[in-house]
Design an enzyme around this catalytic site. Sequence first.
Site, PDB file in Angstrom:
ATOM      1  N   CYS A  62     -24.872  30.863 -20.421  1.00  0.00           N
ATOM      2  CA  CYS A  62     -25.770  31.576 -21.320  1.00  0.00           C
ATOM      3  C   CYS A  62     -25.156  32.939 -21.627  1.00  0.00           C
ATOM      4  O   CYS A  62     -24.767  33.658 -20.702  1.00  0.00           O
ATOM      5  CB  CYS A  62     -27.148  31.744 -20.687  1.00  0.00           C
ATOM      6  SG  CYS A  62     -28.219  32.859 -21.622  1.00  0.00           S
ATOM      7  N   ASP A  69     -25.335  26.519 -18.119  1.00  0.00           N
ATOM      8  CA  ASP A  69     -26.072  25.487 -18.858  1.00  0.00           C
ATOM      9  C   ASP A  69     -25.308  24.178 -18.724  1.00  0.00           C
ATOM     10  O   ASP A  69     -24.086  24.167 -18.592  1.00  0.00           O
ATOM     11  CB  ASP A  69     -26.173  25.857 -20.345  1.00  0.00           C
ATOM     12  CG  ASP A  69     -27.066  27.063 -20.565  1.00  0.00           C
ATOM     13  OD1 ASP A  69     -28.124  27.136 -19.914  1.00  0.00           O
ATOM     14  OD2 ASP A  69     -26.695  27.923 -21.375  1.00  0.00           O
TER      15      ASP A  69
END
Lengths: 169, 121
Positions: A62, A69
């Site tokens: 992120c 992620d």
Amino acid sequence: MPNISDTKTYQMKRSDEVQQLGSEHTEYTYEYAPHLLETFENIHPQRDYWVTLNADEFTSLCPKTNQPDFGTLIINYIPNIQMVESKSLKLYLFSFMNSGEFHEDVVNKIGKDLVALMSPKYLEVVGLFYPRGNISIHPTFSFSNGEAKYDEIEKHRFLNRNINPQRIG
Amino acid sequence: MDLGKIAVIENTVIEYMSPELLFLAHSGQPYRGTLYIHFVSKGESVDLVDLKKYITSLRSCTFTAENIAHEIFNKIHTAIDVDTLGVIVDLSARGGIQQRIHFGADFEPVKKQNIFQVSPH
């Protein structure tokens, strides 16, 4: 195009086309590296066919929180002359590991890189990302080369997304 | 990093699962896996924020795949006092070979579907 009905000629052609596949030493890069992508020639250009590539281990960061992620990427395309070689694609996708990008940006970036690499007739990238804060994000990138047939495919799949991401396996 | 602890009721059976385990093989290739941790509480458990940070920190660490379960077992074992701690790691296949690494007490991991992940099948 060489006479690929000859096995030896075919093997030499494929061997010459790609460098990373079968390499004794593989260098892994964890920062965005589109130069890793390699192509080989589509020797069946007279007919359209689908190629599906599933990548279940995609990960990036992120850009705001730096937290990891994860997601599955599904790449479907109809090749023109060039096709992406899967090991180079694997290394390219690993190169996002320390790159900080939103899911929507990652999917569009990968789609654009693959279009620039292959000039396919049609291509789509579907991202099925793991939820964060109870929300999972599934962006879809699609591209047609502008010919009526592929424009029709893009329009149909754009209007009918989520019906069938065409995953194999 | 150290794992903080929290107080929980004794004899509670606790199982943590994360499909987001990632670490590096000695070749540099990232390894993905699903992590299962199972134990019976003796009055304490690990702080979940710390556990998440610890799992995330493994992204930049290099291990022999077969040692990953021991690494995680040892981290938990030194942080909290528990009964029958077991750690299982199911690694994604490499070269067509699937590995399950198990260290500590036996248990059968409960494989939960990620209800937010639309099945691509």
